[in-house]
Design a protein around this motif. Structure first.
Motif, mmCIF file in Angstrom:
data_model
loop_
_atom_site.group_PDB
_atom_site.id
_atom_site.type_symbol
_atom_site.label_atom_id
_atom_site.label_comp_id
_atom_site.label_asym_id
_atom_site.label_seq_id
_atom_site.Cartn_x
_atom_site.Cartn_y
_atom_site.Cartn_z
ATOM 1 N N THR A 198 23.195 -42.325 -14.569
ATOM 2 C CA THR A 198 23.059 -43.283 -13.472
ATOM 3 C C THR A 198 23.918 -44.486 -13.821
ATOM 4 O OG1 THR A 198 21.056 -44.140 -14.553
ATOM 5 C CG2 THR A 198 20.742 -42.626 -12.714
ATOM 6 N N THR A 199 24.486 -45.115 -12.799
ATOM 7 C CA THR A 199 25.365 -46.265 -13.047
ATOM 8 C C THR A 199 25.237 -47.266 -11.920
ATOM 9 O OG1 THR A 199 27.622 -46.930 -13.612
ATOM 10 C CG2 THR A 199 27.394 -45.312 -11.864
ATOM 11 N N ASP A 200 25.574 -48.524 -12.238
ATOM 12 C CA ASP A 200 25.570 -49.570 -11.213
ATOM 13 C C ASP A 200 26.440 -50.724 -11.673
ATOM 14 O OD1 ASP A 200 24.962 -50.718 -8.799
ATOM 15 O OD2 ASP A 200 22.984 -51.451 -9.381
ATOM 16 N N LEU A 201 27.021 -51.400 -10.712
ATOM 17 C CA LEU A 201 27.764 -52.631 -10.960
ATOM 18 C C LEU A 201 26.887 -53.800 -10.546
ATOM 19 C CD1 LEU A 201 30.754 -50.934 -9.459
ATOM 20 C CD2 LEU A 201 31.183 -52.378 -11.434
ATOM 21 N N TRP A 202 26.912 -54.877 -11.329
ATOM 22 C CA TRP A 202 26.066 -56.019 -10.999
ATOM 23 C C TRP A 202 26.659 -57.289 -11.584
ATOM 24 C CZ3 TRP A 202 23.759 -58.266 -15.378
ATOM 25 C CH2 TRP A 202 23.801 -57.479 -16.539
ATOM 26 N N SER A 203 26.119 -58.420 -11.160
ATOM 27 C CA SER A 203 26.609 -59.710 -11.644
ATOM 28 C C SER A 203 25.503 -60.436 -12.399
ATOM 29 C CB SER A 203 27.079 -60.585 -10.477
ATOM 30 O OG SER A 203 28.160 -59.972 -9.809
#
Length: 289
Positions: A10-15
């Motif tokens: 699972t992967t995600d981009l975030w700030s």
């Protein structure tokens, strides 16, 4: 990780809170004792443009850094951002859409279709929350009113635009504390206008009735210690036959929200029915005679 035969990710981009961009990658696998394990491989600073090409390269490099063979990755689960979808396509990996994100989009779209009345009612809720958040005297007055009216001594809930569940919880809390809020706000002419009208309350009750049962599905399909993809088909079945099925007592707004949420979800999962059928059939929890 050397003993892992097959795995999914699972992967995600975030700030971060200081607006710095990161990308996370978590691997999921079954060990020799047949236990489901999850390990976060990396949370990496990702200053490059978030294009599909850059994300695809970053994900391949992350697997390579752990000597994980791409051919042994069964699938990767992501949200529905166009850049991450493109990245998975470029890597020619099998992608599974995140149910939580898909449900969020279904609810967001349903709310947009009834935006005028809902935005007014939720806007009043946010003003009420802000009013009590910025004044300790008002919070004390609210607590006294709660005690006098035998209501739970709960604080107001702040919502977040990217989490539909927080908006539902905010609405539910305002409805729960309606009489205490009325008691406190009605005594001050400067804030009396914050009191929801009966039309606003009707909208809030309609939205809450449609959305509150969906919280359990988000929780059930967000677990790391058990397989969740096999729960999607049973969840969709329950949503169609009971949870989001129209009830005679529903208002027109509740019916509209239920119909639009169901239509969106059914449409988005139409192309993955074979996969959902296989996973549910293989899960002992859903075996029938």
């Amino acid at each position: 990780m050397a003993s892992v035969t097959f795995f999914s990710t699972t992967t995600d981009l975030w700030s971060s809170r200081t607006s710095e961009p990161y990308i996370s990658l978590t691997v999921h696998f079954v060990n020799e004792e047949f236990e489901l394990k999850s390990r976060c491989l990396q949370t990496s600073y990702f200053p490059a443009d978030h294009t599909g090409e850059n994300i695809a390269l970053g994900l391949r490099e992350a697997l390579a850094a752990w000597d994980l063979c791409e051919e042994r990755q069964v699938a990767i689960t992501t949200d529905n951002g166009t850049n991450i979808v493109k990245a998975v396509e470029l890597n020619q990996w099998t992608r599974i859409q995140c149910f939580g994100h898909r449900l969020h989009l279904a609810i967001e779209n349903a709310l947009k279709d009834n935006a005028q009345c809902i935005n007014r009612a939720t806007g009043i809720c946010r003003k009420i929350v802000g009013h009590f958040s910025h004044s300790w005297k008002k919070r004390v007055a609210l607590k006294e009113a709660q005690q006098e009216l035998n209501l739970p001594e709960h604080a107001m809930v702040t919502d977040c635009s990217t989490r539909w569940g927080s908006t539902q919880k905010m609405i539910a809390r305002v409805l729960e504390q309606q009489s205490a809020l009325s008691k406190v706000l009605s005594t001050d002419r400067k804030v009396r206008h914050l009191l929801p009208s009966w039309q606003d309350l009707e909208v809030l009750e309609s939205v809450n009735k449609a959305l509150s049962p969906l919280q359990d599905f988000t929780d059930a399909l967000s677990g790391e210690s058990y397989v969740s993809i096999s729960c999607v088909k049973p969840a969709l079945h329950l949503l169609n036959t009971s949870v989001l099925a129209e009830d005679e007592a529903d208002t027109e707004l509740t019916k509209s929200l239920k119909t639009k949420i169901l239509s969106y979800l059914n449409n988005k999962y139409e192309g993955t029915q074979d996969l959902l059928n296989f996973t549910t059939f293989l899960d002992p929890r859903f075996r029938t005679q």
